[in-house]
Design a protein around this motif. Structure first.
Motif, short mmCIF file in Angstrom:
data_model
loop_
_atom_site.label_atom_id
_atom_site.label_comp_id
_atom_site.label_asym_id
_atom_site.label_seq_id
_atom_site.Cartn_x
_atom_site.Cartn_y
_atom_site.Cartn_z
N PRO A 151 0.81 -1.22 0.00
CA PRO A 151 0.00 0.00 0.00
C PRO A 151 0.85 1.28 0.00
N ILE A 152 2.00 1.22 0.63
CA ILE A 152 2.87 2.41 0.63
C ILE A 152 3.26 2.77 -0.79
N CYS A 153 3.65 1.77 -1.55
CA CYS A 153 4.06 2.00 -2.94
C CYS A 153 2.87 2.32 -3.84
N ALA A 154 1.76 1.63 -3.64
CA ALA A 154 0.60 1.81 -4.52
C ALA A 154 -0.15 3.11 -4.25
N PHE A 155 -0.28 3.49 -2.99
CA PHE A 155 -1.10 4.65 -2.65
C PHE A 155 -0.31 5.85 -2.18
N GLY A 156 0.99 5.70 -2.09
CA GLY A 156 1.83 6.82 -1.70
C GLY A 156 1.59 7.31 -0.29
N GLU A 157 1.59 6.41 0.66
CA GLU A 157 1.40 6.77 2.06
C GLU A 157 2.72 6.60 2.82
N PRO A 158 3.66 7.53 2.66
CA PRO A 158 4.99 7.34 3.25
C PRO A 158 5.01 7.39 4.78
N TRP A 159 3.99 7.91 5.42
CA TRP A 159 3.97 7.99 6.88
C TRP A 159 3.87 6.62 7.52
N THR A 160 3.44 5.60 6.77
CA THR A 160 3.35 4.24 7.32
C THR A 160 4.65 3.46 7.15
N ALA A 161 5.60 4.01 6.43
CA ALA A 161 6.87 3.30 6.19
C ALA A 161 7.62 2.97 7.47
N PRO A 162 7.75 3.88 8.44
CA PRO A 162 8.46 3.51 9.67
C PRO A 162 7.80 2.36 10.43
N VAL A 163 6.48 2.32 10.42
CA VAL A 163 5.76 1.23 11.09
C VAL A 163 6.09 -0.11 10.42
N CYS A 164 6.08 -0.12 9.10
CA CYS A 164 6.40 -1.34 8.37
C CYS A 164 7.85 -1.76 8.59
N LEU A 165 8.73 -0.80 8.63
CA LEU A 165 10.14 -1.10 8.85
C LEU A 165 10.36 -1.73 10.23
N VAL A 166 9.70 -1.21 11.24
CA VAL A 166 9.79 -1.80 12.58
C VAL A 166 9.23 -3.21 12.56
N GLY A 167 8.11 -3.41 11.87
CA GLY A 167 7.51 -4.74 11.77
C GLY A 167 8.45 -5.77 11.16
N ILE A 168 9.20 -5.35 10.18
CA ILE A 168 10.13 -6.26 9.52
C ILE A 168 11.23 -6.71 10.48
N PHE A 169 11.64 -5.82 11.37
CA PHE A 169 12.73 -6.14 12.29
C PHE A 169 12.27 -6.67 13.65
N VAL A 170 10.97 -6.85 13.84
CA VAL A 170 10.46 -7.35 15.12
C VAL A 170 11.07 -8.70 15.52
N PRO A 171 11.18 -9.70 14.63
CA PRO A 171 11.78 -10.97 15.07
C PRO A 171 13.22 -10.81 15.56
N SER A 172 14.02 -10.04 14.85
CA SER A 172 15.40 -9.84 15.27
C SER A 172 15.47 -9.10 16.61
N LEU A 173 14.62 -8.09 16.77
CA LEU A 173 14.60 -7.34 18.03
C LEU A 173 14.15 -8.23 19.18
N TYR A 174 13.16 -9.06 18.93
CA TYR A 174 12.65 -9.96 19.96
C TYR A 174 13.71 -10.98 20.38
N VAL A 175 14.38 -11.58 19.41
CA VAL A 175 15.42 -12.58 19.73
C VAL A 175 16.59 -11.91 20.45
N THR A 176 16.96 -10.71 20.04
CA THR A 176 18.03 -9.99 20.73
C THR A 176 17.65 -9.69 22.17
N TRP A 177 16.43 -9.22 22.38
CA TRP A 177 15.96 -8.93 23.74
C TRP A 177 15.95 -10.19 24.59
N ARG A 178 15.42 -11.30 24.03
CA ARG A 178 15.35 -12.54 24.80
C ARG A 178 16.74 -13.10 25.09
N THR A 179 17.67 -12.96 24.13
CA THR A 179 19.04 -13.43 24.33
C THR A 179 19.71 -12.66 25.46
#
Length: 91
Positions: free
Chosen positions: A43-71
């Protein structure tokens, strides 16, 4: 994180679901946020909603952040994580 690492952790949670139900559901939430992060780029690319990009970027890194926190919590002995291989950092 690689897909193999995500799969290995998920398999551990499925195998130990009865013993660790909260961890099982928490990992499902982490994976759901990860998928939403990737799917959200369309949707960011199709509808040009750049304000949602940071939320998506955080979502992509959630597994790595979670594993780092748990480690870190596991190494500090504040939280036990049987699915973490300390030498391989979750591998």
């Amino acid at each position: 994180m690689t897909l193999n690492e995500l799969q290995r952790i998920k398999q551990w949670h499925v195998a130990h679901k009865a013993d660790h139900p909260l961890e099982y559901h928490l990992w499902d939430l982490v994976l759901t946020l990860w998928v939403l992060g990737w799917v959200g780029w369309y949707p960011i690319c199709a509808f040009g909603e750049p304000w949602t990009a940071p939320v998506c970027l955080v979502g992509i890194f959630v597994p790595s952040l979670y594993v780092t926190w748990r480690t870190r919590a596991h190494l500090r002995h504040t939280l036990r994580c049987d699915w973490i291989d300390v030498e391989g950092r979750g591998r």
